[in-house]
Design a protein around this motif. Sequence first.
Motif, mmCIF file in Angstrom:
data_model
loop_
_atom_site.group_PDB
_atom_site.id
_atom_site.type_symbol
_atom_site.label_atom_id
_atom_site.label_comp_id
_atom_site.label_asym_id
_atom_site.label_seq_id
_atom_site.Cartn_x
_atom_site.Cartn_y
_atom_site.Cartn_z
ATOM 1 N N TYR A 184 128.878 90.956 -21.147
ATOM 2 C CA TYR A 184 128.567 89.338 -21.447
ATOM 3 C C TYR A 184 127.615 89.389 -22.414
ATOM 4 O O TYR A 184 127.858 88.521 -23.443
ATOM 5 N N TRP A 185 126.539 90.067 -22.369
ATOM 6 C CA TRP A 185 125.503 90.073 -23.530
ATOM 7 C C TRP A 185 126.132 90.643 -24.782
ATOM 8 O O TRP A 185 125.747 89.906 -25.848
ATOM 9 N N ARG A 186 127.045 91.510 -24.984
ATOM 10 C CA ARG A 186 127.831 91.959 -26.260
ATOM 11 C C ARG A 186 128.672 90.937 -26.647
ATOM 12 O O ARG A 186 128.614 90.735 -27.857
ATOM 13 N N THR A 213 119.621 88.123 -12.403
ATOM 14 C CA THR A 213 120.658 87.986 -13.524
ATOM 15 C C THR A 213 121.436 86.461 -13.360
ATOM 16 O O THR A 213 122.073 86.112 -14.133
ATOM 17 N N TRP A 268 124.640 90.217 -28.409
ATOM 18 C CA TRP A 268 123.372 91.116 -28.469
ATOM 19 C C TRP A 268 123.647 92.568 -28.727
ATOM 20 O O TRP A 268 124.489 93.014 -28.223
ATOM 21 N N LEU A 289 126.908 86.686 -26.101
ATOM 22 C CA LEU A 289 125.829 86.558 -26.940
ATOM 23 C C LEU A 289 125.428 87.109 -28.160
ATOM 24 O O LEU A 289 124.750 86.877 -28.760
ATOM 25 N N PRO A 315 120.314 95.315 -24.745
ATOM 26 C CA PRO A 315 120.499 94.593 -23.282
ATOM 27 C C PRO A 315 119.430 93.675 -23.175
ATOM 28 O O PRO A 315 118.307 93.726 -23.850
ATOM 29 N N GLY A 316 119.334 92.743 -21.979
ATOM 30 C CA GLY A 316 118.257 91.918 -21.839
ATOM 31 C C GLY A 316 117.191 92.399 -20.917
ATOM 32 O O GLY A 316 116.121 91.984 -21.052
ATOM 33 N N SER A 332 113.762 94.890 -25.678
ATOM 34 C CA SER A 332 115.078 94.308 -24.885
ATOM 35 C C SER A 332 115.160 92.783 -25.458
ATOM 36 O O SER A 332 114.099 92.249 -26.236
ATOM 37 N N ASN A 333 115.916 92.314 -25.038
ATOM 38 C CA ASN A 333 116.306 90.774 -25.295
ATOM 39 C C ASN A 333 115.809 89.997 -24.204
ATOM 40 O O ASN A 333 116.650 88.889 -23.735
#
Length: 137
Positions: free
Chosen positions: A26-28, A12, A33, A31, A36-37, A58-59
């Motif tokens: 953070y992703w939501r 991470t 997204w 970024l 999820p990553g 995923s991302n």
Amino acid sequence: MRTITHIVLHCTATPQSATVAGILNYWRTQLGWKNPGYHILIEPNGTCHRLLADEVPSNGVKGHNAHSLHVSYIGGVDGRGRPLDTRTPHQLAEMERIVRRWKAEHPNAQVVGHRDFPGVTKACPSFDARTWWVSIH
């Protein structure tokens, strides 16, 4: 079922104290997204969080997600934010268990790190994934 060509290992790039909720947020929010990553995220104590079904991309690595599965450990940096393999024994054991299961399901998939893809400038997962995999199987 998707054809999986890569099993991708990540970190991470946060302190080990980072929370799953914080990473998801953070992703939501930062970024934007929707997914999820990673498919699975491993806490320092070895607790695994299934973030996404294996069937859903995923991302994890831009341009390479349609045929990849992604697992990450929380950590991967030192106190100054520099790349460092900070996997705990619990994270190591869980990462091995997950990769072995995925390899059994997708025997032709390559085990690689995020950093092993063309054009990626990150140090992620802060260790050599290919060498690690060869050393344990």
